[in-house]
Design a protein around this motif. Structure first.
Motif, PDB file in Angstrom:
ATOM      1  N   HIS A 359       4.667  43.610  18.504  1.00  0.00           N
ATOM      2  CA  HIS A 359       5.421  44.773  18.989  1.00  0.00           C
ATOM      3  C   HIS A 359       4.565  46.041  19.050  1.00  0.00           C
ATOM      4  O   HIS A 359       5.105  47.146  19.045  1.00  0.00           O
ATOM      5  CB  HIS A 359       6.658  44.991  18.128  1.00  0.00           C
ATOM      6  N   LEU A 392      10.871  51.662  27.912  1.00  0.00           N
ATOM      7  CA  LEU A 392      12.229  51.377  27.450  1.00  0.00           C
ATOM      8  C   LEU A 392      13.206  52.395  28.031  1.00  0.00           C
ATOM      9  O   LEU A 392      14.326  52.034  28.409  1.00  0.00           O
ATOM     10  CB  LEU A 392      12.258  51.409  25.921  1.00  0.00           C
ATOM     11  N   CYS A 395      14.626  51.523  31.390  1.00  0.00           N
ATOM     12  CA  CYS A 395      15.635  50.461  31.444  1.00  0.00           C
ATOM     13  C   CYS A 395      16.913  50.838  30.707  1.00  0.00           C
ATOM     14  O   CYS A 395      17.789  49.997  30.509  1.00  0.00           O
ATOM     15  CB  CYS A 395      15.065  49.174  30.848  1.00  0.00           C
ATOM     16  N   LEU A 405      19.272  47.563  30.712  1.00  0.00           N
ATOM     17  CA  LEU A 405      19.416  46.502  29.722  1.00  0.00           C
ATOM     18  C   LEU A 405      20.872  46.356  29.300  1.00  0.00           C
ATOM     19  O   LEU A 405      21.623  47.326  29.258  1.00  0.00           O
ATOM     20  CB  LEU A 405      18.569  46.808  28.480  1.00  0.00           C
ATOM     21  N   GLN A 409      20.489  43.237  24.679  1.00  0.00           N
ATOM     22  CA  GLN A 409      19.063  43.452  24.943  1.00  0.00           C
ATOM     23  C   GLN A 409      18.591  44.777  24.345  1.00  0.00           C
ATOM     24  O   GLN A 409      17.457  44.882  23.878  1.00  0.00           O
ATOM     25  CB  GLN A 409      18.803  43.424  26.446  1.00  0.00           C
ATOM     26  N   ALA A 413      15.702  45.185  21.602  1.00  0.00           N
ATOM     27  CA  ALA A 413      14.585  46.110  21.816  1.00  0.00           C
ATOM     28  C   ALA A 413      14.409  47.032  20.620  1.00  0.00           C
ATOM     29  O   ALA A 413      13.285  47.300  20.175  1.00  0.00           O
ATOM     30  CB  ALA A 413      14.826  46.923  23.088  1.00  0.00           C
ATOM     31  N   LEU A 444       7.736  47.673  27.998  1.00  0.00           N
ATOM     32  CA  LEU A 444       8.349  46.347  28.098  1.00  0.00           C
ATOM     33  C   LEU A 444       7.442  45.423  28.893  1.00  0.00           C
ATOM     34  O   LEU A 444       6.917  45.810  29.939  1.00  0.00           O
ATOM     35  CB  LEU A 444       9.713  46.438  28.789  1.00  0.00           C
ATOM     36  N   ASP A 445       7.280  44.175  28.396  1.00  0.00           N
ATOM     37  CA  ASP A 445       6.488  43.218  29.164  1.00  0.00           C
ATOM     38  C   ASP A 445       7.412  42.398  30.051  1.00  0.00           C
ATOM     39  O   ASP A 445       8.596  42.708  30.213  1.00  0.00           O
ATOM     40  CB  ASP A 445       5.645  42.332  28.228  1.00  0.00           C
ATOM     41  N   LEU A 448      10.764  41.335  28.670  1.00  0.00           N
ATOM     42  CA  LEU A 448      11.505  42.430  28.041  1.00  0.00           C
ATOM     43  C   LEU A 448      11.195  42.534  26.558  1.00  0.00           C
ATOM     44  O   LEU A 448      12.038  42.918  25.749  1.00  0.00           O
ATOM     45  CB  LEU A 448      13.021  42.253  28.250  1.00  0.00           C
ATOM     46  N   HIS A 449       9.972  42.183  26.200  1.00  0.00           N
ATOM     47  CA  HIS A 449       9.491  42.259  24.826  1.00  0.00           C
ATOM     48  C   HIS A 449       8.880  43.642  24.633  1.00  0.00           C
ATOM     49  O   HIS A 449       7.972  44.024  25.369  1.00  0.00           O
ATOM     50  CB  HIS A 449       8.438  41.159  24.624  1.00  0.00           C
ATOM     51  N   VAL A 450       9.375  44.404  23.654  1.00  0.00           N
ATOM     52  CA  VAL A 450       8.938  45.794  23.511  1.00  0.00           C
ATOM     53  C   VAL A 450       7.611  45.885  22.782  1.00  0.00           C
ATOM     54  O   VAL A 450       7.325  45.107  21.870  1.00  0.00           O
ATOM     55  CB  VAL A 450       9.994  46.658  22.787  1.00  0.00           C
ATOM     56  N   GLN A 604      15.674  38.420  32.440  1.00  0.00           N
ATOM     57  CA  GLN A 604      15.103  39.709  32.800  1.00  0.00           C
ATOM     58  C   GLN A 604      16.091  40.506  33.638  1.00  0.00           C
ATOM     59  O   GLN A 604      16.963  39.963  34.311  1.00  0.00           O
ATOM     60  CB  GLN A 604      13.810  39.515  33.613  1.00  0.00           C
TER      61      GLN A 604
END
Length: 605
Positions: A359, A392, A395, A405, A409, A413, A444-445, A448-450, A604
């Protein structure tokens, strides 16, 4: 480990040996995750851990006895261990238990039908054991039970009717047993009967006869034992050598469910895994940290061409580069105010090399540019992984509505942000505090991984010509606190501001807005469900459960307390966020069915 710790997660490491009995004294522990290690032996008596809600021991060598546990567990995972005796009947008193996974062991004895009707049970996996029992059509099940795996045991009789209903919303696996007239492949009935006899507990008379016979064979075995011991020592040495060589190459794998399970249910199981904290999960997929040559960076950025410039701030310029293997990187150049020898930066760069976490936007390496006259360092380049998919904030409170999101989600996050800060505080020594955390610096990748992109790197203070730290939250007048503790609470305050934006769905641009909006949340906590939802982001206010929303609001208000001592610890934040995610996921499927959408929480946007 602190006596008041709430979360202990050491998953995916190379830990071996047995668990210390002192573990049972950590009475504030709420989450204990030790999965995918090489731990063995008996599990200590955990009945005194009355606050424990998540126990995950998957993929180890624990056993053979079933562990003694507290009654308030919500998640119990003993999958893939060496348990091979009977199961405690006290399991039936775990009224809050939602997930039970004891698969891939050698448990024997009866399967208790009461497991199907536990008040809170939603997930039950007993596959690949030697559990016996006769099932009946009229057995009862919890209506919320979404996944049941009875495969590869010694069960006979009829599959309960309650497991056949609502096939679209419930996955039921039962192959490899001796059930009658069912469509999943079964064994002949005699096989379950015979194997059940093979694993039964012998009656006292049999046990007495076995001991008497043992006395007669001891004397005749002594001579052979001496000769055999020599061979055994040699074989043991070879076996140990092989075992430890396999340890060094073993890659822990977590098998979720049978290959026949649909992708939708696999996604649900993956989301369930998010409830368990993985505090120390490092960025294992990143390449090894290394030293770059200046020529490599020049080639990657076309000699630092303006077209590759991503931004410029008080700490220097950031460029986008492309390495020869096609990997994109972000290159931050820091101008040093004092020209010093490269050795001066060795310790700081060593700290940076350890800041690798799933993260964090982690450093991949560095490059020192030295002045030709005195060989003093004039610029330090830090090479980071490149995360191209926006912030972030983009979104949540900015960007098109279709990209926003979901409520779940957003919670996930926030969990990622808290885990990143937790690692900065405790993952290296000394920890990195007062990170001036901002939602616009949380990226975010593709999944949606922060990842936190801007934190208080050890070199930043040096580039400013000061060794001080940034302070982002207002400190009360006249307060005197230990510096490290106060710096940790600054980050907690910043997490609260991010939570505020996540809940309200509007960008918070000025400090004076925070107090007003915090008061709004505090008042809404005293109103009813309708009053609370009226201030939530309209994009998600219909889907969030009231319990999840209240939990998020309460922890947000605590984070924004004026007095740093009143703010929660990062561990406390994590536990509350994980609880909010858990209660939200329990209503997610109902919400999606009302909306007519099969979207999963991992999709996603």
């Amino acid at each position: 480990m602190g006596a008041n710790a709430a979360v202990l997660s050491l998953k995916n490491n190379m830990l071996n040996g047995s668990l210390p009995y002192s573990l049972a004294s950590l009475q504030t522990l709420r989450v204990l995750c030790l999965s995918s290690n090489f731990l063995s032996g008996e599990v200590p008596d955990l009945r005194n851990l009355t606050n424990l809600q998540v126990l995950d021991l998957e993929d180890n060598y624990f056993g053979p006895h079933f562990p003694s546990m507290p009654s308030k567990l919500v998640t119990l995972v003993l999958r893939k261990n060496k348990f091979r005796l009977g199961i405690q009947t006290a399991l039936g008193s775990c009224y809050q238990l939602q997930k039970l996974d004891i698969s891939l062991n050698g448990f024997v004895g009866p399967f208790l039908s009461s497991w199907l009707s536990l008040p809170s049970i939603k997930y039950l996996d007993i596959a690949e054991n030697k559990l016996t029992g006769l099932l009946f059509k009229n057995m009862t099940c919890n209506s919320e039970l979404a996944f049941v795996n009875l495969s590869s045991n010694l069960l006979s009789g009829d599959l309960p009717t309650c497991l056949k209903r609502d096939s679209k919303s419930r996955v039921v696996l039962y192959s490899g047993n001796c059930l009658v007239n069912e469509d999943q492949k079964q064994h002949p009935s005699y096989l379950c009967h015979n194997e059940a006899l093979a694993v039964r507990i012998p009656p006292p008379s049999e046990e007495k006869h076995r001991r008497t016979y043992g006395k007669h064979v001891v004397a005749s075995s002594a001579v052979g034992g001496i000769v055999g011991a020599i061979a055994v020592v040699g074989l043991a040495f070879m076996a140990a050598k092989k075992f430890y060589s396999e340890q060094t190459t073993k890659t822990p794998q977590t098998r979720l469910i049978s290959d026949t399970v649909s992708a939708v249910n696999t996604a649900k199981l993956l989301s369930d895994a998010k409830y368990i904290s993985d505090t120390m999960k490092l960025g294992a997929s990143l390449p090894a940290y290394r030293t770059f040559a200046l020529e490599e960076l020049q080639e990657a950025t076309h000699n630092f061409d303006d077209s590759t410039l991503l931004g410029e701030g008080s700490h220097g310029q950031i460029y986008r580069g492309k390495l020869p293997d096609g990997t994109f990187v972000a290159i931050r150049g820091l101008k040093m105010r004092k020209r010093q020898s490269p050795q001066v930066y060795t310790h700081l760069l060593e700290q940076i090399s350890k800041l690798r976490h799933s993260h964090l936007v982690s450093a991949l390496g560095h490059c020192l540019e030295c002045h030709p006259d005195d060989s003093g360092v004039s610029r330090v380049f830090l090479i980071f992984e490149f995360v191209p998919n926006g912030t972030l904030r983009g979104c949540i409170s900015e960007g098109p509505p279709g990209r926003k999101l979901t409520w779940l989600q957003r919670i996930i996050a926030a969990i990622g942000v808290a885990k990143g800060i937790q690692f900065l505080h405790t993952g290296i020594v000394p920890g990195v505090k007062s990170n001036n955390l901002r939602i616009k610096n949380v990226l975010l990748d593709h999944d949606l991984h922060v990842k936190i992109s801007s934190y208080n790197l050890p070199l930043l203070a040096e580039s400013r010509g000061t060794m001080g730290t940034t302070v982002s939250s207002p400190a009360p007048k006249g307060s005197i606190q230990p510096r490290a503790s106060h710096e940790c609470k600054n980050d907690v305050y910043d997490i609260g501001v991010i939570l505020l934006e996540i809940i309200l769905g509007r960008p918070i641009m000025f400090q004076n807005e925070v107090g007003v909006l915090k008061d709004l949340l505090q008042v809404s906590l005293t109103t009813d469900d309708t009053g609370r939802r009226s201030i939530v982001d309209p994009a998600v206010h219909k889907e969030c459960s009231d319990e999840s929303l209240k939990t998020m609001m309460e922890i947000c208000v605590r984070c924004l307390s004026k007095e740093p001592t009143d703010r929660p610890s990062v561990d406390d934040i994590l536990w509350n966020l994980q609880f909010a995610a858990q209660v939200q996921d329990s209503v997610r499927e109902d919400y999606l069915s009302h909306q007519g959408s099969p979207v999963s929480s991992s999709q996603q946007v």
